[in-house]
Design an enzyme around this catalytic site. Structure first.
Site: not given
Ligand code: BGC
Length: 783
Positions: A315-316
């Site tokens: 995920d970012w």
């Protein structure tokens, strides 16, 4: 409750500024002074560059008759280490006016698409395409921008789960996959299915409810649909990302057996059904380790036990190391500069050169990414920039409308108040911009509606200006759609003046109050109440007129203190870009509601396993917030309510119809290692309608008295009768043996129950099952 939005629009861009990662908290980058220039890559195929002018020579891996594995191996054999690792490192692709990092020297990737989630350069020398990444599950999203791309939005994930119709989920996936492809994207970050353990979770609207089978079937089919369009789909957020509060630091503790029988089972089923090219590991920790450096989750469960052949992307902002993450199974760091360091850029090359990460593992990382690209057809049918002018928005509007119509759940309908009587002369609509549009959920998944004036913002300046805002209404007016279908006079009041609304209600034949709960990524709901004065407004209107209908647009469950006073309630969730039409067609009876709740509606927060959201109090000795998922373990949602004997406001699986069904004649026989139930359903009412056959199973020593074992939706004309067979996955008759890493069915008696919801049994039969154990799903069985 403090909100903790993730300021993804704060992409670092200039030196001397600071990256905001968690709202309220300015996270400085702690001394890591790194610079990462974006790799130079060839222009996309089809662009007018000298390189594109020459026809590329056919390469061995262009042969589509070879398997994705063979093709990936052929390319890999030609790649340098530098090229292999170029695939493992992704960039954020959004320019931003927000303060940017002073320590990261981020350059926006030149070939990235504006206001999008990401970009990964390919290898032009070998014809390996660039990866253009977009959010997400409702459609082609845009990060905050003055000129977002305008596209079709499906209803929320929760609404699609409410259809109990995997085929509609697949069609919706294919529709958004097509828009992604024609928008120039070949990776769509769709396929979200964290189980609803926390009904206040701000992202529940993106997910597929609380049951592993239903969520797995719905999300798995959506993934399958997306990938039918030459676009890779992700399955996310792996795993146990059950709340947004402190999502980047919290450690969710859970016993392995409970984990395998709940959230992991949902992912396991979605993986089997959808075969996603990628899996996104989550922000949070699980049992002490970040999900993106969690050997147990990534290497053991996902890759070894389930045989996942694609790649794991972070995920970012969820990557925290180089060696540990690479060796624990992370294949691609996403969204640079969200993380503190570009761990999978130069540092990974150094780790491979030094032997901390083996060359074999570096090959494995690149091979997985290439394999996923071959499997989804990214080499064979290449995206070609922005071709959105060719999107068939008319056809897509019908797809989203069909999903919205089947996802709307009729929760209450006293004395046939709905469908609206043709004799009504005056209809008053109250509240929440129902004169012009319908609500959507906020955050990275935000789609801005095609056909919308003012760049998707028909209601400007409501909700937060920063992430997860803006608060967006889609221009599909329930009021106009209703006016087109009734001869009654339809008027609108915004409901801000409660007294005036009640006075007008007293004069109308029917009142329809549109109530809402806006949720967005990065923050949880404070509680399960409708925000603001809405409860008081509904109560006042219903006191003035018993013909009051409430249409809810919520992200998840809410509590309804006014329920006894109102005549009818529709849960419309966030109904997407044709939501106004869908709501009007249900209200007028053009469509018979057939949605069923994919999530329990509690009567009070005191009934929940965690009456208060966790993560704000208890810290572990290292200062990490923790949450104890062993309280409910595998008894998520209705299973918890069953186990504790709590009576919900509305149970899982619940939903009314304008017709009535007679269901019975339950018989059960062995089928593979599982069972097959057979039921006869008859439409006994006056109109055509869809019934949802729900089969629950009960066994000894389980986490809760019953589990959903199978389901089937059936469309019946008045008087029509049909026999329906429902397969029961053997895992739902088993428990997970952690030592032996197998599913085990204990020999003995089981009960199979036909029901119209988790709380409404119709008929049960008892069956005896022999002992057995098996590794995966219905196939692959060991005696
Ligand atoms: C979200 C993901 C999303 C990613 C890229 C993250 O904040 O958790 O679901 O895909 O951003 O926008």
């Amino acid at each position: 409750m403090p909100k903790t939005p993730l300021f993804k629009t704060s992409a670092p861009r200039a030196l001397g500024q600071v990256l905001l990662l968690t709202a309220g908290l300015v996270v400085s980058q702690g001394g890591a002074f790194c610079s990462q220039a974006v790799a130079q890559v060839a222009p996309p195929p089809g662009s007018a560059s000298p390189a594109a002018a020459k026809a590329p020579l056919p390469r061995a891996w262009d042969d589509a008759r070879l398997s994705p594995d063979e093709r990936a191996d052929l390319v890999l054999a030609k790649m340098t280490l530098h090229e292999k690792l170029q695939l493992t490192f992704g960039y954020f692709s959004t320019q931003s006016d927000k303060p940017a990092s002073g320590v990261k020297n981020f350059e926006l990737p030149k070939e990235g698409l504006p206001a999008s989630a990401g970009f990964v350069p390919g290898v032009p020398r070998l014809g390996v395409p660039n990866q253009w990444l977009s959010d997400a599950g409702m459609g082609v999203a845009s990060q905050q921008s003055k000129t977002p791309r305008l596209r079709t939005s499906l209803p929320s994930g929760m609404a699609v789960a409410s259809t109990w119709n995997p085929e509609l989920a697949r069609k919706g996936g294919a529709m958004i996959g097509n828009e992604a492809f024609l928008s120039g994207f070949n990776v769509l970050l769709a396929g979200a299915l964290n189980l609803v353990r926390e009904p206040r979770n701000g992202r529940n609207f993106e997910y597929a409810g609380e049951d592993p089978l239903l969520a797995g079937m719905i999300a798995g089919n959506q993934i399958k649909g997306v990938q039918s369009q030459n676009v890779i789909s992700t399955m996310k957020h792996f795993a146990f990302n059950g709340q947004e509060t402190r999502r980047t630091t919290i450690d969710h503790k859970i016993d392995e057996q409970a984990a395998r029988q709940s959230d992991l089972l949902a992912f396991e089923i979605a993986h089997e059904v959808g075969q996603p090219g990628s899996v996104m590991c989550a922000y949070n920790r699980v049992n002490g380790f970040y999900a993106c450096e969690n050997d147990w989750l990534l290497n053991q469960v996902l890759k070894r036990d389930w045989g996942f052949k694609g790649y794991v992307m972070s995920d970012w902002g969820a990557t925290h190391s180089t060696t540990q993450a690479a060796n624990a199974g992370l294949d691609q760091q996403s969204g640079w500069p969200f993380d503190r360091s570009p761990y999978f850029a130069d540092a990974l090359r150094e780790a491979v050169n030094n032997g901390y990460v083996s060359e074999a593992r570096a090959d494995d990382m690149a091979r997985r990414i290439l394999r996923a690209m071959f499997a989804a057809g990214l080499f064979d049918k290449r995206v070609n920039g922005d071709a959105s002018a060719t999107i068939d928005y008319g056809v897509h509007a019908a797809v989203t409308q069909a999903a919205a119509e089947e996802g709307i759940v009729l929760l209450k309908n006293t004395a046939g108040l709905l469908p609206l009587s043709k004799r009504s002369r005056s209809i008053l609509i109250v509240g929440n911009h129902a004169d012009i549009g319908v609500l959507s959920g906020g955050g990275s998944s935000q789609v801005y509606a095609h056909g919308s004036p003012t760049n998707g913002m028909i209601v400007p300046n409501e909700g937060p200006s920063g992430f997860p805002g803006p608060k967006v209404y889609h221009p599909s007016s329930p009021m106009k759609a209703l006016q087109a279908r009734t001869s009654a006079t339809v008027t609108y009041l915004d409901g801000k003046d409660v007294q005036a609304a009640a006075a007008a209600a007293a004069r109308a034949d029917v009142v329809i109050v549109f109530a809402e709960q806006w949720l967005g990524e990065s923050a949880d709901a404070r509680n399960l109440d409708l925000p603001g004065e809405q409860n008081a407004l509904i109560a006042a209107v219903a006191d003035a007129n018993k013909n009051s209908v409430v249409v809810l647009q919520t992200g998840g469950p809410v509590i309804m203190p006014w329920l006894p006073k109102v005549g009818a309630v529709l849960e419309a969730w966030y109904p997407g870009t044709s939501g106004g039409e869908a709501i009007a067609r249900i209200l007028t009876g053009q469509v018979n509601p057939s949605g069923r709740l994919p999530v329990t509606f509690p009567a009070a927060t005191g009934q929940l396993p965690r009456p208060a959201i966790e993560g704000l109090g208890t810290m572990d000795p290292n200062g990490h917030p923790t949450s104890n998922y062993d309280v409910d373990g595998a008894a998520v949602g209705y299973k918890w309510f069953d186990k504790t004997g709590a009576k919900p406001l509305f149970p899982f699986g619940y939903g009314l119809s304008y017709t009535s069904f007679d269901m019975g004649g339950l018989t059960v026989k062995a089928e593979g290692r599982g069972l097959q139930a057979r039921v006869v359903v008859r439409n006994t009412g006056p109109v055509r309608g869809k019934a949802v056959v729900q089969i629950y199973v009960s066994g000894q020593g389980w986490e809760a008295p019953r589990r959903l074992g199978g389901f089937s939706k059936v469309d019946l004309k008045p008087g029509e009768k049909r026999a329906v067979t429902v397969p029961i996955d053997p895992r739902l008759l088993a428990t997970f043996d952690v030592e032996g890493r197998t599913w085990r069915i204990t020999g003995g008696g089981y009960q199979v129950t036909l029901a119209s919801s988790a709380s409404d049994p119709i008929q049960s039969v008892n069956v005896d099952l022999p002992a057995s154990s098996f590794v995966q799903g219905p196939a692959d069985v060991r005696p």
